[in-house]
Motif scaffolding. Structure first.
Motif, mmCIF file in Angstrom:
data_model
loop_
_atom_site.group_PDB
_atom_site.id
_atom_site.type_symbol
_atom_site.label_atom_id
_atom_site.label_comp_id
_atom_site.label_asym_id
_atom_site.label_seq_id
_atom_site.Cartn_x
_atom_site.Cartn_y
_atom_site.Cartn_z
ATOM 1 N N UNK A 70 14.445 -11.380 -27.953
ATOM 2 C CA UNK A 70 13.336 -10.844 -29.105
ATOM 3 C C UNK A 70 14.388 -9.867 -29.623
ATOM 4 N N UNK A 71 15.118 -9.080 -28.802
ATOM 5 C CA UNK A 71 16.072 -8.155 -29.660
ATOM 6 C C UNK A 71 17.048 -8.933 -30.745
ATOM 7 N N UNK A 72 17.438 -9.836 -30.249
ATOM 8 C CA UNK A 72 18.753 -10.859 -30.820
ATOM 9 C C UNK A 72 17.916 -11.543 -32.140
ATOM 10 N N UNK A 73 16.819 -12.004 -31.906
ATOM 11 C CA UNK A 73 16.172 -12.679 -33.024
ATOM 12 C C UNK A 73 15.957 -11.715 -34.189
ATOM 13 N N UNK A 91 22.634 -10.392 -39.133
ATOM 14 C CA UNK A 91 23.600 -11.479 -39.098
ATOM 15 C C UNK A 91 23.438 -12.552 -40.188
ATOM 16 N N UNK A 92 21.932 -13.133 -40.295
ATOM 17 C CA UNK A 92 21.584 -14.305 -41.045
ATOM 18 C C UNK A 92 22.228 -13.868 -42.577
ATOM 19 N N UNK A 93 21.698 -12.747 -43.113
ATOM 20 C CA UNK A 93 21.640 -12.363 -44.530
ATOM 21 C C UNK A 93 23.189 -12.070 -44.813
ATOM 22 N N UNK A 94 23.797 -11.811 -44.245
ATOM 23 C CA UNK A 94 25.610 -11.535 -44.343
ATOM 24 C C UNK A 94 26.256 -12.979 -44.157
ATOM 25 N N UNK A 95 25.716 -13.743 -43.327
ATOM 26 C CA UNK A 95 26.420 -15.024 -43.464
ATOM 27 C C UNK A 95 25.989 -15.979 -44.385
ATOM 28 N N UNK A 127 17.818 -12.068 -37.864
ATOM 29 C CA UNK A 127 17.193 -12.302 -39.007
ATOM 30 C C UNK A 127 17.274 -11.226 -40.074
ATOM 31 N N UNK A 128 17.542 -9.907 -39.721
ATOM 32 C CA UNK A 128 17.814 -8.916 -40.718
ATOM 33 C C UNK A 128 19.259 -8.424 -40.844
#
Length: 357
Positions: A290-293, A300-304, A297-298
């Motif tokens: 839950x923490x990782x998702x 890791x994914x935006x930066x990649x 989402x907020x």
């Protein structure tokens, strides 16, 4: 409209229908080959940003392609010779544990414990008769037939794995070829466009291919991050079969939008299997994912994915469902970059033309 020769019209119509049916049947027969080619093109576009990065660092094209191909071959060989034996060993242990759980005595013990707990906490359910039928069914199970069934399943799975490895090898060879010949393939396609519109077509095509490439690299990066962190975390909390569960986390992370959630749910449920995990381990794993998702989402994914085209959430859901229905898992994977490409055409071509009117 007057038809001067109905016979000729009928012949032409029949031939047209026949050609259409022949094309459809040919596509169905070549579906596997087309799937391999489409996957290889998709992956080669994902490797193209790596090649371009190396070229910007001063390497010639052939050296950049060679280093990229060697890297892909190294990863492929590493998965085969290092990860696969561990996964096969842990899958064998998992099947052995499940076979032990299917023994009548073990199931009678589990069923009796669950029955006592449910009866004590929910007496109004009146499940005595249901549990009696379940216990009777498990008591009639033949361990030998269960072992035979599991053995047949293993043979089927082994055949599927062998076919999958063969297909992966073909895709790998095609990916290497497409990666090495990407500029020539693009040039050949560009020559088909009239000279008056070629510059604009090249500009849009480069934007689309760059977007697809960054999307593929970003999605694979997210999968690698999730897989490595899952392997470390699951090993620390002593979850059952951490290597297998880490691979599950990696592959499900490649699926857009719902992949991480689905993979995390499978991992948590695996930690709940009696005799393999425990409720405490499952709760800890659930809290971690839950923490990782949220972080994925907020943070890791935006930066990649900052260099890939952003796609609205509703379009992601619709395109993933449509792609999955057409081409199963591969369709779900390539649906997002296809949707992004359509959005680029919509924003760069259709909207400016409408504004000019």
């Amino acid at each position: 409209m007057k038809i001067h020769n109905p016979f000729r019209v009928a012949i032409l119509a029949t031939l047209g229908v026949g050609v259409g049916l022949l094309v459809i049947v040919s596509i169905q027969n070549l579906s596997t080959i087309l799937l391999y080619v489409g996957t290889a093109l998709f992956l080669s576009l994902g490797l193209d940003p790596v090649v371009s990065f190396l070229e910007r660092r001063g390497l010639p094209r052939w050296a950049a392609v060679l280093l990229t191909i060697l890297g892909v071959l190294g990863v492929f060989a590493g998965i085969i010779f290092m990860v696969v034996p561990i996964i096969v060993s842990q899958i064998t242990q998992l099947i052995t544990q499940i076979e032990g759980l299917l023994q009548p005595g073990k199931w009678n013990e589990i069923v009796t414990g669950v029955q006592e707990w449910v009866t004590a906490n929910f007496p109004w359910l009146r499940i005595d008769e249901v549990w009696a039928g379940v216990q009777h069914w498990f008591s009639t199970l033949d361990v030998g037939s269960i072992s035979t069934m599991i053995g047949n399943s293993l043979l089927t799975i082994g055949g599927a794995v062998a076919a999958g490895l063969g297909g992966a090898f073909i895709v790998l060879i095609l990916t290497i070829y497409f990666t090495a010949s990407t500029p020539s393939l693009k040039s050949a396609v560009y020559q088909l466009v009239p000279a008056s519109k070629r510059a604009r077509f090249i500009e849009l095509s480069e934007k689309i291919t760059d977007s697809v490439g960054y999307y593929v690299m970003g999605q694979v990066s997210l999968g690698v991050i999730n897989g490595i962190l899952s392997a470390i975390f699951l090993s620390i909390i002593q979850a059952p079969f951490p290597a297998v569960l880490a691979v599950i986390a990696f592959f499900f992370s490649l699926i857009p939008l719902v992949g991480t959630l689905t993979g995390s749910t499978i991992i948590v449920l695996t930690c709940l299997i009696p005799g393999l995990g425990s409720p405490t381990t499952a709760i800890v794993a659930a809290i971690y994912y839950l923490v990782y998702m949220q972080i994925e989402a907020y943070v890791i994914s935006p930066r990649i994915m900052n260099r890939a085209v952003s796609v609205p959430g509703s379009v992601v859901v619709i395109s993933a469902l449509a792609g999955g229905a057409l081409l199963n898992l591969l369709g779900a994977l390539i649906a997002i970059p296809v949707a992004a490409s359509i959005l680029i055409i919509y924003r760069e071509v259709i909207i400016p033309r409408q504004n000019e009117r």
